[in-house]
Design an enzyme around this catalytic site. Structure first.
Site, PDB file in Angstrom:
ATOM      1  N   HIS A  35      42.111 -21.416 -17.816  1.00  0.00           N
ATOM      2  CA  HIS A  35      43.058 -21.080 -16.759  1.00  0.00           C
ATOM      3  C   HIS A  35      43.859 -22.282 -16.272  1.00  0.00           C
ATOM      4  O   HIS A  35      44.819 -22.121 -15.491  1.00  0.00           O
ATOM      5  CB  HIS A  35      42.321 -20.431 -15.577  1.00  0.00           C
ATOM      6  CG  HIS A  35      43.046 -19.265 -14.990  1.00  0.00           C
ATOM      7  ND1 HIS A  35      44.390 -19.296 -14.693  1.00  0.00           N
ATOM      8  CD2 HIS A  35      42.632 -18.020 -14.642  1.00  0.00           C
ATOM      9  CE1 HIS A  35      44.774 -18.141 -14.188  1.00  0.00           C
ATOM     10  NE2 HIS A  35      43.710 -17.337 -14.152  1.00  0.00           N
ATOM     11  N   ARG A  36      43.503 -23.486 -16.693  1.00  0.00           N
ATOM     12  CA  ARG A  36      44.344 -24.643 -16.382  1.00  0.00           C
ATOM     13  C   ARG A  36      45.610 -24.636 -17.221  1.00  0.00           C
ATOM     14  O   ARG A  36      46.637 -25.192 -16.822  1.00  0.00           O
ATOM     15  CB  ARG A  36      43.578 -25.949 -16.653  1.00  0.00           C
ATOM     16  CG  ARG A  36      42.322 -26.148 -15.827  1.00  0.00           C
ATOM     17  CD  ARG A  36      41.552 -27.364 -16.304  1.00  0.00           C
ATOM     18  NE  ARG A  36      41.157 -27.239 -17.701  1.00  0.00           N
ATOM     19  CZ  ARG A  36      40.507 -28.185 -18.383  1.00  0.00           C
ATOM     20  NH1 ARG A  36      40.180 -29.326 -17.778  1.00  0.00           N
ATOM     21  NH2 ARG A  36      40.171 -27.980 -19.642  1.00  0.00           N
TER      22      ARG A  36
END
Length: 453
Positions: free
Chosen positions: A424-425
Site C-alpha cells: 500500500h506504500r
C-alpha cells in the site's frame, strides 16, 4: 604430482553456505575436468558442482548432511604438474570474474587465478576452524590455493578410556536426504542393513506408528520435530520480512471466465499449438502482463534508502511453485514480451525444473511481480503474502462450474476468484482495484484485449 583442494564455490545471490547432499565420486576415483562430483543444497536450490581439475580424488572432507561455509574445502585432488600450475576453470564458474594472488613459493612471483568461491575468499582474514567430521579425515587447509596441500595418511586416534565415541549413523545419501525431508534423526533409527546400514525400509518402519496393544506399551511420540533448513528456512525468513516490512492490502474479484475456458479448448485443438498446450495459468499470466501496462505501479519496488518508488519497464514474472523442498518462485524474465504459447512453455519448464530440484539460484531472483496458483489445490481464494521487494502478487483460485447470472438468466458457468495483495506504500486502493478489474475483464472477454492501450 600435486594436491589441490576444492572449496565450496560462491554460488551467488548472497548465499554463504550450503549443505552437501551427496557425493558423485569416492576416494581413488579418477575424474575429468567439469565432471559432476557433488550435489549441494542452498537456501534456494539443488546445485551440481563440477570438478575444477582433472585428477584423482585423494580425500573427502565432508559427509552428506553437513552444512559447509563458502570457501571451506570439500575434497582434495591429486593432479599432474607443478604445485603452482594454473588450474582449468570449471564450466559453472563465472568466466568474467577472477582474482589473482602470488604464490609464496615462486621466486618469479608467478600469479595464479583464483575463481570466485574457490579457495579462501580474498577479503577473508582467516578461514573458520574446520569442524571435525566423523568418519572423514580432517586436517588444516592451506592458507592459499596457490600453495599445494600435502595429503597425509589419516591416522586413527586412539580414544582415551573414558572417552565415548559417537559414530555417525551409516546410510546412503538418498536415505539421508529422505530422513531430512521426513524430519527423522538417523541416530534414533535402528539399521537392518549390512553392518547396521539404515535403509529406506527402516525409515518407513520408524515413521509408521505401532498399532496399539491392549496390554499397553510405550506410546508413540506425541509430536514430530522437523528441522527448518534450506528452502523452508529461507521461505520462512522471507515471509516474516515481507509481512512485517510492508503494509499489505488484498482485494478480491470473482468473475465468469467461461469465454476463456472456451478459448483454451480452441487453442489446444490447433495443430500449431499442440506442443504448447496453453492452460489457464498461461492465459492469466498474459492478462496480467497486459493489465500492468495500464497500471505500471504494480510492477514497482520500494527503495527504502532513497525513499523512492522504482518502476521497472520489463515484467519479470515469478510463478510460485510448490516442491518437496518447499515453496520456490522461479522467474520468467521479460514475460511481457512472450507470446501465449511461449508463456505456456516457460511455465511448464520452470515447474518441472523446480519440482526436480534443479532450479539455479539465479533463476529465483530478480522478479518484479508474482502469480501463485492456489486453485490447483482446490482452494477458491486466499490472501497471499508479497514476495519481498515486489509490489503485488496475484492468487488464482479454483475454477468452479456453478450457477451464475448470464444474459439475464441463470446458467452454469466457469467461475473463478482472483485475489491481489499489494504494497500500500506503492499501490493505492484505486490502482490495485483497477489492475485486478482489468485482469478480470480480459478473462471474462478475451477479445477485450484489443481495446487495451
Amino acid at each position: 604430482m600435486a594436491v589441490k583442494e576444492f572449496a565450496l564455490p560462491d554460488l551467488g545471490e548472497g548465499l554463504t553456505e550450503s549443505e552437501l547432499v551427496s557425493w558423485h565420486v569416492a576416494v581413488g576415483d579418477t575424474v575429468h575436468l567439469n565432471q559432476i562430483i557433488a550435489e549441494v543444497e542452498t537456501a534456494k536450490a539443488l546445485v551440481e558442482l563440477p570438478a575444477p581439475y582433472a585428477g584423482t580424488v585423494s580425500r573427502l572432507y565432508v559427509e552428506p548432511g553437513v552444512t559447509v561455509a563458502v570457501g571451506e574445502p570439500l575434497l582434495a585432488f591429486e593432479v599432474e604438474g607443478a604445485a603452482g600450475a594454473e588450474p582449468a576453470a570449471p564450466a559453472a564458474a563465472p568466466s568474467e570474474e577472477s582474482l589473482s594472488e602470488e604464490s609464496p613459493s615462486s621466486d618469479a612471483a608467478v600469479r595464479e587465478p583464483v575463481l570466485v568461491g574457490y579457495g579462501a575468499r580474498p577479503d577473508a582474514k582467516g578461514r573458520p576452524a574446520r569442524r571435525a567430521r566423523p568418519g572423514l579425515a580432517s586436517q588444516p587447509a592451506a592458507s592459499g590455493v596457490a600453495a599445494p596441500v600435502v595429503a597425509a595418511p589419516a591416522q586413527p586416534a586412539a580414544p582415551a578410556s573414558d572417552t565415548v565415541v559417537h559414530e555417525r549413523p551409516r546410510a546412503t545419501p538418498p536415505v539421508r536426504k529422505l530422513a531430512r525431508e521426513r524430519g527423522i534423526d538417523l541416530a534414533s533409527v535402528t539399521g537392518t542393513g549390512d553392518r547396521g546400514l539404515v535403509t529406506r525400509a527402516d525409515l518407513d518402519a520408524y515413521a509408521t506408528p505401532p498399532a496399539p496393544v491392549q496390554q499397553g506399551t510405550e506410546a508413540a511420540p506425541a509430536e514430530l520435530r522437523i528441522p527448518i533448513k534450506g528452502v523452508r528456512k529461507a521461505t520462512a525468513e522471507a515471509m516474516v520480512r515481507s509481512a512485517f516490512g510492508a503494509p499489505q492490502a488484498t482485494v478480491f474479484l470473482t468473475v465468469d471466465i467461461t469465454p476463456t475456458s472456451e478459448l483454451i479448448e480452441r487453442l489446444r485443438a490447433r495443430p500449431d499449438l499442440a506442443d504448447a498446450r496453453p492452460g489457464l495459468l498461461a492465459v492469466v499470466a498474459k492478462a496480467l502482463c497486459l493489465a500492468a501496462r495500464r497500471t505500471p505501479e504494480v510492477n514497482s519496488k520500494w527503495d527504502e534508502a532513497a525513499q523512492e518508488i522504482v518502476q521497472t519497464r520489463a515484467i519479470n514474472l515469478g510463478i510460485a511453485a510448490a516442491t518437496p523442498r518447499g515453496l520456490l518462485v522461479p522467474v520468467i524474465r521479460d514475460a511481457d514480451g512472450h507470446s501465449l504459447a511461449e508463456l505456456s512453455g516457460a511455465i511448464r519448464e520452470l515447474a518441472v525444473t523446480a519440482r526436480s530440484g534443479k532450479t539455479q539460484p539465479a533463476a529465483l531472483s530478480g522478479g518484479t511481480i508474482t502469480i501463485t496458483n492456489v486453485g490447483v489445490f482446490g482452494v477458491d481464494a486466499g490472501t497471499p503474502i508479497l514476495t519481498p521487494g515486489e509490489a503485488a502478487i496475484l492468487a488464482v483460485g479454483a475454477v468452479r462450474r456453478q450457477p451464475w447470472e448470464h444474459r439475464g438468466e441463470i446458467a452454469l458457468r466457469d467461475v473463478l476468484t482472483l485475489a491481489l495483495t499489494f504494497d500500500h506504500r506503492i499501490v493505492d486502493g484505486e490502482q490495485g482495484s483497477r489492475f485486478l478489474a482489468d485482469i478480470g475483464r480480459i478473462l471474462a472477454d478475451p477479445a477485450s484485449v484489443l481495446t487495451l492501450a
